[in-house]
Each structure stands twice: as structure tokens, then as C-alpha cells.
Design a protein around this motif. Sequence first.
Motif, mmCIF file in Angstrom:
data_model
loop_
_atom_site.group_PDB
_atom_site.id
_atom_site.type_symbol
_atom_site.label_atom_id
_atom_site.label_comp_id
_atom_site.label_asym_id
_atom_site.label_seq_id
_atom_site.Cartn_x
_atom_site.Cartn_y
_atom_site.Cartn_z
ATOM 1 N N TRP A 59 0.709 -1.173 0.160
ATOM 2 C CA TRP A 59 0.010 -0.241 -0.068
ATOM 3 C C TRP A 59 0.903 1.289 0.136
ATOM 4 O O TRP A 59 0.541 2.073 -0.620
ATOM 5 N N THR A 60 1.882 1.455 0.712
ATOM 6 C CA THR A 60 2.921 2.331 0.879
ATOM 7 C C THR A 60 3.475 2.638 -0.595
ATOM 8 O O THR A 60 3.752 3.691 -0.707
ATOM 9 N N ALA A 61 3.910 1.536 -1.084
ATOM 10 C CA ALA A 61 4.400 1.716 -2.340
ATOM 11 C C ALA A 61 3.664 2.118 -3.561
ATOM 12 O O ALA A 61 3.991 3.207 -4.280
ATOM 13 N N GLU A 62 1.928 1.717 -3.422
ATOM 14 C CA GLU A 62 1.436 2.377 -4.278
ATOM 15 C C GLU A 62 1.113 3.944 -3.983
ATOM 16 O O GLU A 62 0.707 4.554 -4.909
ATOM 17 N N LEU A 63 0.951 4.238 -2.815
ATOM 18 C CA LEU A 63 0.835 5.712 -2.589
ATOM 19 C C LEU A 63 1.991 6.379 -2.994
ATOM 20 O O LEU A 63 1.509 7.479 -3.345
ATOM 21 N N LYS A 64 3.122 5.865 -2.920
ATOM 22 C CA LYS A 64 4.371 6.480 -3.211
ATOM 23 C C LYS A 64 4.451 6.843 -4.725
ATOM 24 O O LYS A 64 4.516 8.106 -5.272
ATOM 25 N N LYS A 65 3.818 5.932 -5.442
ATOM 26 C CA LYS A 65 3.684 6.109 -6.877
ATOM 27 C C LYS A 65 2.812 7.149 -7.282
ATOM 28 O O LYS A 65 2.874 7.886 -8.312
ATOM 29 N N ALA A 66 1.754 7.444 -6.330
ATOM 30 C CA ALA A 66 0.539 8.285 -6.755
ATOM 31 C C ALA A 66 1.119 9.621 -5.988
ATOM 32 O O ALA A 66 0.235 10.698 -6.228
ATOM 33 N N GLY A 67 2.263 9.587 -5.250
ATOM 34 C CA GLY A 67 2.783 11.097 -4.593
ATOM 35 C C GLY A 67 1.815 11.383 -3.406
ATOM 36 O O GLY A 67 1.579 12.330 -2.983
ATOM 37 N N LYS A 68 1.511 10.344 -2.855
ATOM 38 C CA LYS A 68 0.701 10.327 -1.613
ATOM 39 C C LYS A 68 1.265 9.616 -0.489
ATOM 40 O O LYS A 68 2.289 9.275 -0.779
ATOM 41 N N GLU A 69 0.990 10.025 0.646
ATOM 42 C CA GLU A 69 1.179 9.320 2.016
ATOM 43 C C GLU A 69 0.071 8.817 2.617
ATOM 44 O O GLU A 69 -0.870 8.947 2.403
ATOM 45 N N LYS A 70 0.302 7.833 3.629
ATOM 46 C CA LYS A 70 -0.775 7.097 4.491
ATOM 47 C C LYS A 70 -1.272 8.130 5.249
ATOM 48 O O LYS A 70 -0.747 8.930 5.724
ATOM 49 N N PRO A 71 -2.551 8.085 5.153
ATOM 50 C CA PRO A 71 -3.581 9.047 6.334
ATOM 51 C C PRO A 71 -2.943 8.882 7.633
ATOM 52 O O PRO A 71 -2.612 7.763 8.144
ATOM 53 N N TYR A 86 -5.312 -0.511 -0.444
ATOM 54 C CA TYR A 86 -4.237 -1.161 -1.246
ATOM 55 C C TYR A 86 -4.647 -1.494 -2.742
ATOM 56 O O TYR A 86 -4.097 -0.897 -3.448
ATOM 57 N N LEU A 87 -5.697 -2.068 -2.772
ATOM 58 C CA LEU A 87 -6.452 -2.599 -3.906
ATOM 59 C C LEU A 87 -6.972 -1.374 -4.729
ATOM 60 O O LEU A 87 -6.846 -1.271 -5.887
ATOM 61 N N SER A 88 -7.517 -0.569 -3.837
ATOM 62 C CA SER A 88 -8.113 0.734 -4.563
ATOM 63 C C SER A 88 -6.937 1.629 -5.204
ATOM 64 O O SER A 88 -7.094 2.143 -6.235
ATOM 65 N N GLN A 89 -5.835 1.801 -4.453
ATOM 66 C CA GLN A 89 -4.812 2.721 -5.109
ATOM 67 C C GLN A 89 -4.284 1.761 -6.123
ATOM 68 O O GLN A 89 -3.736 2.575 -7.069
ATOM 69 N N HIS A 90 -4.125 0.635 -5.985
ATOM 70 C CA HIS A 90 -3.461 -0.033 -7.082
ATOM 71 C C HIS A 90 -4.235 -0.078 -8.234
ATOM 72 O O HIS A 90 -3.674 0.131 -9.466
ATOM 73 N N TYR A 91 -5.583 -0.161 -8.358
ATOM 74 C CA TYR A 91 -6.222 -0.012 -9.525
ATOM 75 C C TYR A 91 -6.246 1.595 -10.015
ATOM 76 O O TYR A 91 -6.463 1.849 -11.317
#
Length: 108
Positions: A59-71, A86-91
Motif C-alpha cells: 500500500w505504501t509503495a502504491e501511495l508513493k507512486k501516486a505521490g501520496k502518503e498514508k493518512p 491497497y487494492l483501490s490505490q493499485h487500480y
Amino acid sequence: MTGKEVAAVGVVAFLVGAGAMFAVTVTVAADDGAKVTVQPESATNADMPQTREELITAWTAELKKAGKEKPEGWEMLTTGEIRGRYLSQHYINTPEAEDIDPGMARRD
């Protein structure tokens, strides 16, 4: 050939045909119960992180790809909630078909 000979040949042909049919039926019936089909494991299940730690890392890796951080307060999320995020951000991060191949003609 006399009528009796013709009848005898007909009876013999019938018995040979019936015997062959019986042999095929017994062979097919014996083979039906021996086969077992196992569906191969899908690639998505093999790639899906299973433990909480693996899910947090993915999830952290997917957020990093999107330029976001964990809430804030993400530590209080259940493993199921983390999996969902994680799945939501992955898609969301999945590229669109037009981004992959811009010249591709769309079929309608």
C-alpha cells in the motif's frame, strides 16, 4: 446361401456388434471416475500480499507512486481495510489503455 445361413450370419453380426458396444461402455464407465481436474491458482492470488506487513508495504509503495502518503491514524485500520485501500490505490495507479498505446484505435 439358404435362408438359415443368412439368419445365422445376421445373428452372429448382431452379437459381435452388441459385444463391442458393451466393451466400449465398460471402458468409458471405468475411465470416468479416475480423472480429477484441478484449477490452476490465478496470478492475482499469487501476487496479492497476504500478511498485514506485506499489505502495508504494498500500500505504501502504491501511495508513493501516486505521490501520496498514508493518512493519519492508519495504524488503527484493520487488515481488511488496509487490503481494500491497497487494492483501490493499485487500480487507480493502473495505466489507461490510451496511455499504454496512444495510437490504438478504439473498436465500438
